[in-house]
Design an enzyme around this catalytic site. Structure first.
Site, PDB file in Angstrom:
ATOM      1  N   GLU A   1      20.633  17.585 -39.230  1.00 34.51           N
ATOM      2  CA  GLU A   1      19.580  16.871 -38.505  1.00 34.51           C
ATOM      3  C   GLU A   1      17.979  17.320 -39.041  1.00 34.51           C
ATOM      4  O   GLU A   1      17.149  16.712 -38.909  1.00 34.51           O
ATOM      5  CB  GLU A   1      19.456  17.046 -37.147  1.00 34.51           C
ATOM      6  CG  GLU A   1      20.562  16.017 -36.573  1.00 34.51           C
ATOM      7  CD  GLU A   1      22.107  16.323 -36.756  1.00 34.51           C
ATOM      8  OE1 GLU A   1      22.500  17.234 -37.255  1.00 34.51           O
ATOM      9  OE2 GLU A   1      22.917  15.841 -35.805  1.00 34.51           O
TER      10      GLU A   1
ATOM     11  N   GLU B   1      29.244  15.683 -34.008  1.00 35.18           N
ATOM     12  CA  GLU B   1      28.982  16.053 -32.601  1.00 35.18           C
ATOM     13  C   GLU B   1      30.123  15.244 -31.696  1.00 35.18           C
ATOM     14  O   GLU B   1      30.374  15.667 -30.781  1.00 35.18           O
ATOM     15  CB  GLU B   1      27.478  15.433 -32.231  1.00 35.18           C
ATOM     16  CG  GLU B   1      26.572  16.479 -32.906  1.00 35.18           C
ATOM     17  CD  GLU B   1      25.007  15.965 -32.590  1.00 35.18           C
ATOM     18  OE1 GLU B   1      24.775  15.082 -33.227  1.00 35.18           O
ATOM     19  OE2 GLU B   1      24.265  16.621 -31.676  1.00 35.18           O
TER      20      GLU B   1
END
Ligand code: 3H9
Length: 707
Positions: A125, A105
Site C-alpha cells: 500500500e 488482509e
C-alpha cells in the site's frame, strides 16, 4: 447480484470462490458477493468449514485501486472482513499467485491460511501512498513479529510463502491444487476438533522496546523515503496495534487511511500506477497486430550502454550476440558485465550460478556478420549521427529479413538514420537509460516509417525485459531529453546569475528530485551533454549564455566525476563545493552582461519546473507524447522526478495550470523572454480553467467515438 463470488460444497466443506479477472481485485460487487455468501453459509448447519480461494492466475491482488477516486461504497472492508472472521466455523484461505494489499488482509481475517509453494504475500500500500487499511496494520502484528510486519509494510515487497510460514503468517505451504489442499487442511482441523482461530483475538507479537524500534524505523524512512508522509502514518497505526486493544487500534488505522486516501501523495502514486499500464495502449495500434518473434538479440557496441542493454535481455533469458570493433573492447565490456553481476551476487540479489548462466547467454564476437541471426538488433555506438548511419548501413547488409533494427540514440533524428537502409519500416528507436540493466524506463521511438508490427513488438519486448516502455515520436531528444533541455538551461543560467551549483541542486533535491541536475551532469559526463548539444548549433550563436557553464567545464577537461571535477570536486568518493568553479561562472556571467541577482530558491525551482512543464505541453500538442500521463511515466521512471508528486504534468495539474501560466508570464517579463513563451496548449488550458488530465480524457473520448 455479483456472480464473481460463488460458493459450492465439497461434502460438508463450503468453497467460496472469487472470480474476477484479471487479478481478482476487490470492488464493491466482490464485497457484496462475499457478504452475501458468508451470511448465507452462516445459517446453514451442514457447513462445517469454509475455504476461501480464487479462480485464475492469482489470489486477490488487492482492493480495486480505481474505487479510491470515488469513495468506497457499502459494504465496507471492515464490515465484510469482520463477517468472515466472525464465522462460527473455521475459515481457511487458499492462496496462490500473489496475495497483495486487501488480498493479504482478507487472508488475515480468515482463521487459517494455506498457500501454494509459489505464492507470495505482500502489503504494497505505501507504494500507493496509503497504508493497509482493511485491518492489515492490526492483524499482521498478531501473526508475525511487529518488527517484521513493519519491514514488510515499509518495503512493500511480497514475501515468499515459505518465509511467511516461518514468520507465522501461513499455516501450511502446499503443492498441487491449493483449493483441494485447503479443503484437506480444513478436514484435518475438524478431525482434530479445532474451531475458528480469530486473528484479532491473538496478542500482538510485540517487544518491550517497540516504541524505540518503531521510532528508529521512522527515522530511517525519513531518509529513504524523502518527502513522503505515508510511512510515518503507517508506523503510527502499527504503534496503535502495540498499545491499544484491537478495535481501538483499528480506529487509528481507519482515521489514517481516510486522511491518506485523499492526499496528493496517494493521488499521485495511484495516477502513476495506472499511467504505467496505460502506456501500452497506443491509439490506432490494434491489439491484434501480429507480433514479430524476438528470441535472440544482437547488440552493436560493448560500452556502458551496450553492456547494460545486454544484461537487461539476458536477465529475461533472451540470448544476446554482443559485437564490438576490437577484442579489447569486447573483453572490457564483458569484464564490466561480470563485475556488475558480481556486485549483485555479493548483495544477495542473485545467486552465483544465476550469474554464470546469464553471462553464458551472451556471445561476444568481433564478427559483425554474427548479427545476421538476431531477431532484433540494437545499435549502442557513440552518439554521433554519421557513426550511427554507417552502422545502420552495415546492419542493412547483415541483418536477416524481418529483423527489427533498433537504435539507442538519445537525441538524434531516427528518420534520417532509417533512410540509409532499404527497410525503414523495420527501424525503431529503443532509448535505454543508464545503467540500462537497472533503470526501468525504455523510450520507444516510432519513426515516420516504423511499421505497426515493429512498434507492437517493441512494446511487448519492453514488458518482457521488465521495462516500462513509453512510445514517443521523433524530435530532438524525444520526450525525456527534449524536456530536459529547457530545465537544464534554466539551472545553468542561474549559475551565471550568481547562484552556486549547490544552491541549484539542493533546491531541486528538496523538492524531491533524486539528484540535482548539475550533479546528474557530473555523473553522466559534462562533455557528453555538451557534445550532444552542439548539434543544436544555432542556439549557441544566438545566445552566448546558453549552457555556457557546461561548455566552460568541457573546455577545461572538467568532465565531472570521471575527471575528479566538474560542477563540484570529487575526492575519495566525496562531493564538495568548488569555490573556483562558482567564481568562474559568476565572472563569466558578468562578462556576458548577465544581471547579477542571485535567484531565490523558490525562483530556481519554479524556473526549472515551469520550463519543464511548458516543454511538456508543447510535446503533447505536437503529438511527440501520446498522453500527459506518458510524460509523467518518463520523468518518474527515467529522470528522478519524485513519484509522490506524480510526474511534471500531474504536478502542474495539482498546482493549477493558471498558476504555472502566470509564472511563465512573469518570467517572460523579468528574464530572457525568448525562452518564456507559454506553450499554446498550456495557455488554452489555463485560460479555460482546465487541466492536462481533463484534456487527456477529452482526447480519449473523441478517439473512442471515432473508432
Ligand atoms: C489495497 O489493497 C488497499 C487496502 O489495504 C485497503 C482498502 C480499504 N486495482 O500489473 P498488470 C489491473 S491497495 C485495480 O498489468 P501483472 C491493472 O491496471 C491495492 N486494477 O498485471 C491492469 O489493467 P489493464 C494493493 C488492478 O500480471 C491489469 O489489472 N494491491 C489492480 O504484470 C493487469 O495488471 C496492489 O497494489 C488493482 N489492485 O501484475 C497490487 N491490480 O490490463 C497492484 C491490477 O487494464 N497490482 N490491476 O491495464 C499489481 O501489483 C500487479 O497488477 C499484479 C499483476 C502483480 C497483481
Amino acid at each position: 447480484m455479483s456472480d464473481a463470488v460463488s460458493s459450492s460444497m465439497i461434502d460438508d466443506i463450503a468453497v467460496v470462490k472469487v472470480d474476477q479477472p484479471p487479478v481478482n481485485a476487490i470492488d464493491q460487487a466482490i464485497r457484496k458477493g462475499l457478504s452475501r455468501e458468508f451470511s448465507q453459509l452462516r445459517s446453514r448447519s451442514n457447513v462445517k468449514a469454509i475455504v476461501l480461494g480464487c479462480a485464475g492466475k492469482t489470489f486477490i491482488a488487492g482492493a480495486d485501486i480505481k474505487e479510491f477516486d470515488f469513495g468506497i461504497g457499502a459494504p465496507g472492508y471492515h464490515e465484510v472482513f469482520r463477517l468472515i472472521e466472525d464465522s462460527p466455523v473455521p475459515v481457511v484461505a487458499a492462496i496462490h499467485g500473489t496475495a497483495l494489499g486487501a488480498g493479504t488482509e482478507i487472508a488475515l481475517a480468515c482463521h487459517y491460511r494455506v498457500a501454494d509453494e509459489g505464492a507470495r504475500l505482500g502489503l504494497p500500500e505505501l507504494s500507493l501512498g496509503i497504508i493497509p487499511g482493511a485491518g492489515g496494520t492490526q492483524r499482521m502484528p498478531r501473526l508475525i513479529p511487529i518488527e517484521a510486519a513493519a519491514d514488510m509494510m515499509l518495503s512493500g515487497k511480497p514475501m515468499p510463502a515459505e518465509r511467511a510460514k516461518e514468520l507465522g503468517m501461513i499455516d501450511s505451504v502446499v503443492t498441487g491444487d491449493v483449493i483441494d489442499a485447503a479443503v484437506l487442511f480444513a478436514r484435518q482441523l475438524l478431525a482434530q476438533g479445532k474451531g475458528p482461530r480469530r486473528t484479532r483475538e491473538l496478542a500482538v507479537r510485540s517487544t518491550e522496546n517497540v516504541a524505540q524500534v518503531l521510532a528508529e524505523k521512522r527515522a530511517q524512512a525519513v531518509k529513504t523515503m524523502r518527502g513522503r508522509t505515508s510511512p510515518a502514518k503507517l508506523l503510527e497505526a502499527l504503534q496503535a496495534a502495540a498499545e491499544k486493544p484491537f478495535d481501538e487500534g483499528l480506529k487509528v488505522e481507519m482515521a489514517v487511511s481516510a486522511e491518506l486516501e485523499k492526499s496528493i501523495e496517494s493521488r499521485a502514486l495511484r495516477h502513476l500506477f495506472f499511467a504505467e499500464r496505460e502506456v501500452r495502449r497506443i491509439p490506432g495500434l490494434s491489439d491484434n497486430v501480429q507480433r514479430r518473434p524476438v528470441e535472440s538479440v544482437g547488440i552493436v557496441g560493448a560500452g556502458t550502454m551496450g553492456g547494460g542493454i545486454s544484461m537487461a535481455f539476458v536477465n529475461a533469458e533472451i540470448p544476446v550476440t554482443l559485437t564490438d570493433v576490437s577484442q579489447a573492447a569486447l573483453d572490457a565490456g564483458l569484464a564490466k558485465i561480470r563485475k556488475n553481476y558480481e556486485r549483485s551476487v555479493s548483495r544477495g540479489s542473485i545467486k552465483a550460478d544465476q550469474m554464470e548462466s546469464r553471462i553464458k547467454l551472451i556471445t561476444p564476437t568481433v564478427d559483425f556478420s554474427a548479427l545476421s541471426k538476431a531477431d532484433l538488433v540494437i545499435e549502442a555506438v557513440f552518439e554521433n549521427l554519421d557513426l550511427k548511419k554507417e552502422t545502420f548501413l552495415r546492419l542493412d547488409q547483415t541483418a536477416k529479413q524481418g529483423a527489427i533494427l533498433g537504435t539507442n540514440t538519445s537525441t538524434l533524428n531516427i528518420d534520417e538514420i532509417a533512410t540509409v537502409t532499404k527497410r525503414p519500416q523495420d527501424v525503431i528507436g529503443l532509448h535505454f537509460f543508464s545503467p540500462a540493466n537497472v533503470m526501468p524506463l525504455l523510450e520507444i521511438v516510432q519513426a515516420k516509417r516504423t511499421a505497426n508490427d515493429v512498434l507492437a513488438t517493441a512494446i511487448d519486448v519492453a514488458r518482457r525485459i521488465r521495462k516500462v516502455g513509453v512510445v514517443a515520436r521523433v524530435c530532438y531528444g524525444f520526450i525525456g531529453n527534449r524536456m530536459m533541455d529547457p530545465y537544464g538551461r534554466e539551472a545553468e543560467h542561474c549559475l551565471l546569475e550568481g547562484a552556486s551549483p549547490e544552491d541549484v541542486d539542493s533546491t531541486l533535491e528538496r523538492f524531491g528530485m533524486a539528484m540535482g541536475i548539475l550533479a546528474v551532469y557530473d555523473l553522466a559526463g559534462v562533455d557528453i551533454g555538451h557534445l550532444t548539444r552542439l548539434a543544436l548549433g544555432d542556439v549557441f550563436k544566438k545566445d552566448p549564455t546558453f549552457y555556457r557553464p557546461s561548455a566552460m567545464l568541457t573546455e577545461r577537461g572538467w568532465h565531472g566525476q570521471k575527471s575528479g571535477r566538474g560542477y563540484y570536486r570529487y575526492e575519495n568518493g566525496k562531493r564538495t563545493v568548488d569555490p573556483e568553479v562558482v567564481k568562474l561562472f559568476h565572472d563569466e556571467g558578468k562578462r556576458l552582461g548577465v544581471p547579477q541577482r542571485k535567484p531565490s530558491t523558490d525562483e530556481i525551482l519554479q524556473r526549472c519546473l515551469c520550463a519543464l512543464i511548458n516543454e511538456g505541453a508543447r510535446i503533447l500538442e505536437e503529438g511527440v507524447a501520446v498522453r500527459a500521463s506518458d510524460i509523467d511515466v518518463v520523468y518518474t521512471s527515467g529522470y528522478g522526478f519524485p513519484r509522490f508528486r506524480g510526474g511534471p504534468m500531474f504536478y502542474a495539474d495539482t498546482v493549477g495550470l493558471k498558476n504555472i501560466y502566470d509564472r511563465i508570464l512573469e518570467f517572460q517579463r523579468t528574464l530572457d523572454s525568448r525562452y518564456w513563451q507559454p506553450a499554446p496548449l498550456l495557455e488554452k488550458l489555463a485560460k479555460t480553467n482546465s487541466s492536462f488530465k481533463q484534456w487527456q480524457a477529452e482526447k480519449a473520448a473523441v478517439r473512442a467515438v471515432a473508432s
